[in-house]
Design a protein around this motif. Structure first.
Motif, mmCIF file in Angstrom:
data_model
loop_
_atom_site.group_PDB
_atom_site.id
_atom_site.type_symbol
_atom_site.label_atom_id
_atom_site.label_comp_id
_atom_site.label_asym_id
_atom_site.label_seq_id
_atom_site.Cartn_x
_atom_site.Cartn_y
_atom_site.Cartn_z
ATOM 1 N N UNK A 30 0.740 -1.380 -0.019
ATOM 2 C CA UNK A 30 0.125 0.113 -0.030
ATOM 3 C C UNK A 30 0.770 1.218 -0.092
ATOM 4 N N UNK A 31 1.887 1.171 0.454
ATOM 5 C CA UNK A 31 2.824 2.463 0.705
ATOM 6 C C UNK A 31 3.300 2.870 -0.563
ATOM 7 N N UNK A 32 3.020 2.264 -1.750
ATOM 8 C CA UNK A 32 3.487 2.620 -3.068
ATOM 9 C C UNK A 32 2.409 3.595 -3.651
ATOM 10 N N UNK A 34 0.435 5.497 -1.740
ATOM 11 C CA UNK A 34 0.069 6.871 -0.823
ATOM 12 C C UNK A 34 1.221 7.743 -0.676
ATOM 13 N N UNK A 35 1.478 8.644 -1.585
ATOM 14 C CA UNK A 35 2.793 9.362 -1.463
ATOM 15 C C UNK A 35 2.837 10.122 -0.074
ATOM 16 N N UNK A 36 1.904 10.724 0.316
ATOM 17 C CA UNK A 36 1.884 11.253 1.667
ATOM 18 C C UNK A 36 0.622 10.969 2.542
ATOM 19 N N UNK A 37 0.647 10.392 3.489
ATOM 20 C CA UNK A 37 -0.732 9.922 4.131
ATOM 21 C C UNK A 37 -1.422 11.505 4.648
ATOM 22 N N UNK A 38 -2.849 11.287 3.904
ATOM 23 C CA UNK A 38 -3.643 12.263 4.279
ATOM 24 C C UNK A 38 -4.155 12.398 5.712
ATOM 25 N N UNK A 39 -4.502 13.321 6.314
ATOM 26 C CA UNK A 39 -5.344 13.414 7.703
ATOM 27 C C UNK A 39 -6.281 12.892 7.738
ATOM 28 N N UNK A 40 -6.624 12.371 9.218
ATOM 29 C CA UNK A 40 -7.964 11.704 9.349
ATOM 30 C C UNK A 40 -8.259 10.551 8.753
ATOM 31 N N UNK A 43 -9.252 4.635 11.135
ATOM 32 C CA UNK A 43 -8.544 3.908 12.086
ATOM 33 C C UNK A 43 -9.101 2.485 12.346
ATOM 34 N N UNK A 54 -0.949 -2.134 12.137
ATOM 35 C CA UNK A 54 -1.041 -0.960 11.724
ATOM 36 C C UNK A 54 -2.406 -0.294 12.190
ATOM 37 N N UNK A 55 -2.223 1.138 12.678
ATOM 38 C CA UNK A 55 -3.542 1.840 13.120
ATOM 39 C C UNK A 55 -4.518 2.179 11.941
ATOM 40 N N UNK A 56 -3.629 2.520 10.847
ATOM 41 C CA UNK A 56 -4.775 2.943 9.935
ATOM 42 C C UNK A 56 -4.905 1.811 8.934
ATOM 43 N N UNK A 59 -3.294 0.996 5.310
ATOM 44 C CA UNK A 59 -1.896 0.221 4.964
ATOM 45 C C UNK A 59 -1.995 -1.141 5.449
#
Ligand SMILES: [Fe+2]
Lengths: 75, 86, 189
Positions: A30-32, A34-40, A43, A54-56, A59
């Motif tokens: 998944x990290x591929x 999501x260039x920068x995790x959005x807020x909110x 969870x 993982x909390x989110x 991922x």
């Protein structure tokens, strides 16, 4: 959304002695995507977050082996 | 040799659960220092963590040393079991 | 300084006495992409990288030591009270004659750990890309170990560790974005 398992078909020669694997799978985690995790982002509840690593939710990408009851999505 | 009761494993997992969220939030905040909501959640969990630590330590002994936990008499930091033994 | 906490990050279990699985697992203990190499790599980079990512390197480096302890626990439990005969059967006879049941920082092939596993270029982007690659390699190693293991409890712990590599890779990617300094710019103008 995105997928985290991809496949390809390797070339098979009549002179390959091992039983050919027709379809090979590889992981694109998944990290591929999501260039920068959005807020909110949503969870997991805490007890699940620990178990899943993982909390989110976005991922979470579990990997099972061929010996496991949940069908192997590895090789 | 004394065996740990079922409650030990439950309380330990409780602590691991809260601590895990704190670890994951820490890494997140390292790259998202301005997320106010996440910081609120972090501080709330940190408080919850303090309670759990106290609860755990009164029954099962110190989690940290070098003065980060109190000691019973006699010194109980090196009492078994260690984490890999349980 | 570092302060030890007398608990594991995750409740580690294994189902059977199985030294063979310990032999595979040792790859993540003293191997090139293992937890020791990861911890040392990140903590060492902190001294020559822009301040805004030092916290991340410190915290991921510290978590890697918690993972190292989990791997050690798995190896310990898989081999505890195993007889020399059982170790021999698992191909650990050569380990046994040198180390008895002791853990040793080497990889699954028996090659001792070396500082050469850890690159330090001093260029922030080169070093962070090294870290991203290291996380993906560690994730892949966990996959190959899970493929070899028929121990559901062990695999549960390995799945947790593999998932952590995904998160670490994510954060290192974000660290690169922070160093590009384009995100703030968008907000300002
Ligand atoms: Fe990692």
């Amino acid at each position: 959304m995105f997928t985290t398992r991809k496949q390809y078909e390797p070339y098979v020669s009549p002179f390959d002695p091992c039983v050919p694997i027709r379809v090979k799978t590889y992981v694109t985690p998944p990290n591929l995507y999501i260039p920068f995790q959005p807020t909110n982002l949503p969870q997991f509840p805490l007890h699940e977050a620990l178990r899943k690593g993982t909390l989110w939710k976005v991922f979470y990408d579990p990997y099972y082996g061929p010996y496991e009851a949940k069908k192997g999505d590895g090789a | 040799m004394k065996q740990l009761p079922k409650e030990y494993y439950e309380l330990l997992e409780q602590l691991q659960m809260v601590d895990f969220a704190l670890v994951d939030l820490t890494l997140y905040l390292d790259t998202h220092p301005n997320d106010y909501q996440a910081i609120q959640q972090f501080n709330q969990l940190a408080q919850q963590r303090k309670q759990l630590k106290k609860q755990y330590e009164t029954t099962y002994g110190p989690l940290q040393q070098y003065g980060n936990s109190y000691s019973n008499y006699p010194w109980n930091w090196d009492d078994t079991p260690w984490p890999w033994q349980v | 300084m570092w302060i030890y906490e007398k608990k594991l990050q995750y409740p580690v279990r294994v189902s059977t006495c199985n030294p063979k699985l310990a032999k595979y697992l040792i790859e993540q203990y003293g191997g090139a992409d293992g937890e020791l190499a990861a911890a040392l790599r990140y903590l060492n980079q902190r001294y020559t990288i822009p301040d805004k990512v030092v916290g991340l390197l410190t915290d991921i480096g510290t978590e890697e030591f918690a993972h190292l302890e989990m791997i050690a626990t798995m190896v310990y439990k898989l081999t505890k009270d195993a007889t020399p005969d059982q170790l021999k059967e698992a191909g650990l006879d050569t380990h046994y004659v040198n180390h008895d049941n002791a853990l040793f920082y080497h990889n699954a092939g028996g090659v001792p750990f070396t500082a050469a596993y850890i690159q330090a270029k001093g260029d922030p982007i080169a070093d962070l890309y090294e870290d991203i690659a290291a996380e993906e390699k560690a994730r892949a190693t966990y996959q190959w170990i899970i493929n070899m293991s028929d121990d559901p409890d062990l695999n549960d712990g390995l799945r947790f560790l593999r998932e952590r590599e995904i998160i670490h890779a994510q954060r290192f990617r974000e660290a690169v974005e922070l160093l590009k300094e384009e995100r703030d710019r968008k907000k300002v103008f």
